[in-house]
Design an enzyme around this catalytic site. Structure first.
Site, short mmCIF file in Angstrom:
data_model
loop_
_atom_site.label_atom_id
_atom_site.label_comp_id
_atom_site.label_asym_id
_atom_site.label_seq_id
_atom_site.Cartn_x
_atom_site.Cartn_y
_atom_site.Cartn_z
N THR A 57 0.84 -1.20 0.00
CA THR A 57 0.00 0.00 0.00
C THR A 57 0.87 1.25 0.00
O THR A 57 0.61 2.21 -0.73
CB THR A 57 -0.90 0.06 1.25
OG1 THR A 57 -1.63 -1.13 1.36
CG2 THR A 57 -1.86 1.24 1.17
N HIS A 99 -8.44 -6.91 2.89
CA HIS A 99 -7.03 -7.19 3.12
C HIS A 99 -6.88 -8.62 3.58
O HIS A 99 -7.74 -9.15 4.28
CB HIS A 99 -6.50 -6.23 4.20
CG HIS A 99 -5.01 -6.19 4.28
ND1 HIS A 99 -4.27 -7.25 4.76
CD2 HIS A 99 -4.12 -5.23 3.95
CE1 HIS A 99 -2.99 -6.93 4.71
NE2 HIS A 99 -2.87 -5.71 4.22
N ASP A 151 -4.71 -0.94 -5.08
CA ASP A 151 -3.35 -0.54 -4.67
C ASP A 151 -2.29 -1.53 -5.11
O ASP A 151 -1.18 -1.16 -5.46
CB ASP A 151 -3.27 -0.23 -3.16
CG ASP A 151 -3.61 -1.40 -2.26
OD1 ASP A 151 -4.10 -2.43 -2.75
OD2 ASP A 151 -3.39 -1.28 -1.03
N HIS A 152 -2.63 -2.83 -5.10
CA HIS A 152 -1.66 -3.87 -5.48
C HIS A 152 -2.44 -5.17 -5.56
O HIS A 152 -3.63 -5.20 -5.27
CB HIS A 152 -0.52 -3.98 -4.45
CG HIS A 152 -1.01 -4.06 -3.04
ND1 HIS A 152 -1.57 -5.18 -2.50
CD2 HIS A 152 -1.08 -3.11 -2.07
CE1 HIS A 152 -1.94 -4.95 -1.26
NE2 HIS A 152 -1.68 -3.69 -0.96
C1 GP9 Z 1 -2.21 -0.64 6.45
C2 GP9 Z 1 -2.84 -0.86 5.14
C3 GP9 Z 1 -2.44 -2.19 4.54
O1 GP9 Z 1 -2.45 0.59 6.99
O2 GP9 Z 1 -2.60 0.18 4.29
O3 GP9 Z 1 -1.17 -2.20 4.05
P1 GP9 Z 1 -0.64 -3.34 3.09
O4 GP9 Z 1 -0.37 -4.55 3.93
O5 GP9 Z 1 -1.69 -3.63 2.06
O6 GP9 Z 1 0.60 -2.78 2.49
MN MN Z 2 -2.70 -2.65 0.56
#
Ligand code: GP9
Ligand code: MN
Length: 631
Positions: A298, A413, A472-473
């Site tokens: 992220t 997530h 984001d990914h």
């Molecule tokens: C944590 C969230 C997740 O604040 O942005 O991060 P990630 O594990 O997807 O990099």
């Molecule tokens: Mn993320």
């Protein structure tokens, strides 16, 4: 060589063998390393050995058997911790630890529910060699015998260790030319030189990068600047400034991949609201858009959209270079009268955000303390998306306009868990619980976005805004290839498929535009900064950015991944092989080569800017070096 009485060194030999065998077993059971041939298998088998011979071999310098055995046991404990740390980290990030991330323990303290999914009592098995050594030391008298080590033996031993190192490096070099010079990929390193040597190498690289900043001066920027200027895409005159002074709302959609868009799971629509946007006259939907993140996940995506530069090949740039000078999107908007902020209901120090946001000149960070997380409003990593969107929309009511808000969602997530009440579609059925649940959390996030749009409309922010949303990914790593293949109806996921699976959706929603459509240019997250600034009528022609305006007629169909892979309209380059994009067939590498070379240059330029902290020498108002920039 009459003094070579092996049994005398039994304890050290036992240690080498036990740790070696354990490490090899762990390679096979705990990491997903693709082994393509017998040679790679062999390298993987021998690669822990050189390091173990050296470290355990140092015990030959001890005179007292007690001290010697204690040293050996301590080494085995340390190495087990290192290996186990990698295993736990890998379960989560699907990657090997690198120093800067390791030292930011604040990041791990937040893992909460994820930690439980990551650690289990069977993990004690990762310390098997330690237990064996402790028991042997206690119960086998021979292990405690004093040994007078003669110099000849010691010399022979270290010659063997050195020979092992060269054999390993030699084989690795034939298998992977330039491994140590072009190490974009930690997995390749571990596969070829072993976990332990990899960490030594990492320490070396990290110290080098701190030295790099100290040694850099503005002259390095001249070359980078020339490259950027000669590759710049012209603006689209019809679009430039068309939406001047509108609020800008970015929504970073956690782990959202493009394969779920306009798709279903066992007959259930996964993203009904986002699907409706793909046909909406006010939305530009980019269907060939890729994430360009690395280990920083992220935070890398944030870094990219703010700076139009890549994150780093090792570590998360948010950690390693949180104090650099940048010229972020937020800074640029701030100069143009915008109130800039990030909204993310997590601990402010996660990913070092609190520090980094200062460097990015973000006016305010609405972290978890800006939200009311009531009973039942948190799941998995924290606040649920639906209340998060609701409260964020409410916060926007009081923001001075125009504002730039960047929202980061959290529910979709890993490990993709929901409260039963929030489940809207059933799980998928495959061997991967992760993929099975993924569809459900994506569905939930989609509902949140729909509500968010409604809330913005209800409070009159909507008409005067641009809403930019992107994944984001990736969310589903290669560990779940089998289940992914099943879902996509493929026999297997090839490196070609995997590259294309890095597609994330991008929506640029402009209320009232009426000109929205599906956009098929091959593009990536680096392109967002110039695209959006241009829509707002803000010039970027002097900025040190690598992306290009998506609406520019000169935008090229070419997206580079952080690990050196790339996709164009015709080719896909992955695993150092070239594929025909249309058919997925592997072809001669020749047509890919010029792009591969450019990819290397772009990544190197980006790295040079970050490692040397070069923007501290640059004046983006004039496009010139600052005075005193050159030592
Ligand atoms: C944590 C969230 C997740 O604040 O942005 O991060 P990630 O594990 O997807 O990099
Ligand atoms: Mn993320």
């Amino acid at each position: 060589m009459k003094s070579l009485k092996w049994p005398k060194h039994s304890f050290m030999i036992l240690a080498v063998v036990a740790t070696w065998i354990k490490t090899v077993i762990v390679y096979h059971t705990s990491f997903e390393m693709k082994i393509e041939n017998a040679m790679q298998q062999f390298i993987l088998f021998i690669n822990p050995l050189s390091f173990l011979l050296f470290t355990y071999g140092l015990s030959l310098f001890f005179k007292s058997p007690k001290a010697r055995n204690r040293y050996i046991i301590i080494v085995s404990v340390i190495l087990s911790i290192v290996l186990y740390g990698n295993v736990a980290f890998y379960r989560f990030y699907n990657d090997f630890i690198t120093l800067p991330v390791l030292f930011q323990t604040s990041n791990f303290s937040d893992l909460g529910t994820s930690a439980a999914a990551i650690i289990n009592p069977w993990d004690l098995l990762y310390f098997t060699d330690v237990f064996i050594l402790i028991l042997a030391n206690k119960y086998l008298p021979r292990m405690k015998a004093a040994v007078k080590v003669n110099i000849e033996f010691r010399r022979a031993f270290f010659v063997l260790a050195i020979a092992m190192t060269f054999l390993n490096l030699g084989l690795a070099e034939t298998e992977r030319p330039q491994l140590l010079t072009r190490s974009f990929d930690r997995e390749l390193l571990v596969k070829n030189i072993g976990t332990y040597n990899y960490h030594l190498y990492d320490i070396y690289i990290q110290s080098k990068s701190s030295a790099q900043r100290a040694l850099a001066d503005g002259s390095e920027l001249v070359e980078v600047n020339n490259y950027i200027r000669s590759n710049q895409a012209a603006i689209n005159k019809d679009m430039f400034g068309k939406y001047k002074d509108r609020n800008v709302i970015y929504v970073s959609l956690e782990s959202l991949q493009n394969f779920v868009i306009n798709n279903d799971m066992d007959g259930h629509e996964i993203t009904p609201f986002l699907n409706s946007l793909t046909k909406d006259p006010d939305t530009y939907y980019f269907s060939n858009f890729y994430h360009q993140t690395g280990l920083g996940k992220t935070s890398d995506s944030e870094f990219i959209v703010e700076n139009s530069l890549f994150g780093l090949g090792r570590g998360a740039v948010f950690f390693t270079h949180g104090g650099n000078t940048y010229n972020s999107m937020a800074e640029r908007l701030g100069e143009n009268g915008y109130f800039t902020n990030v909204m993310h209901p997590n601990n402010k120090s996660f990913w070092n955000r609190d520090i980094m946001y200062k460097s990015l000149k973000i006016n305010k960070f609405y972290d978890v303390d800006s939200y009311k997380v009531e009973e039942g409003q948190a799941v998995n990593w924290g606040m649920k998306d639906i209340p998060f969107f609701e409260q964020s929309a409410a916060l926007m009511k009081d923001m001075p306009q125009p504002f730039y808000s960047r929202l980061i969602t959290l529910t979709n997530h890993y490990p993709f868990t929901l409260d039963p009440d929030d489940v809207m579609i059933p799980e998928y059925t495959s061997n991967s619980g992760t993929l099975n649940r993924y569809f459900q959390t994506v569905r939930y996030m989609d509902e949140g976005i729909k509500d968010f749009f409604q809330a913005l409309k209800d409070q009159d922010v909507y008409d005067n805004s641009i809403i930019v949303m992107y994944g984001d990914h990736y969310g589903i790593s290669e560990n779940h290839n089998k289940a992914m293949a099943q879902y996509l109806g493929k026999e297997s996921i090839t490196p070609y498929d995997n590259a294309l699976l890095q597609e994330v959706p991008l929506f640029i929603h402009i209320p009232g535009s009426g000109e929205g459509k599906e956009m098929q240019e091959v593009a990536g997250q680096l392109d967002l900064r110039p695209t959006i600034l241009h829509l707002l009528g803000i010039e970027t022609s002097k900025d040190m950015q690598l992306g290009a305006d998506l609406f520019s007629p000169e935008h090229e169909d070419f997206v580079i991944f952080r690990d050196g892979r790339f996709v164009t309209d015709k080719y896909v380059y992955a695993g150092e092989a070239c594929y025909d994009k249309a058919t997925g067939e592997q072809i001669d590498v020749e047509p890919c080569q010029p792009y591969a070379d450019r990819a290397t240059i772009e990544l190197e330029n980006s790295d040079a800017i970050i490692n040397g902290d070069l923007l501290r020498f640059y004046d983006e108002k004039t496009g010139n070096l600052k005075q005193d920039a050159v030592k």
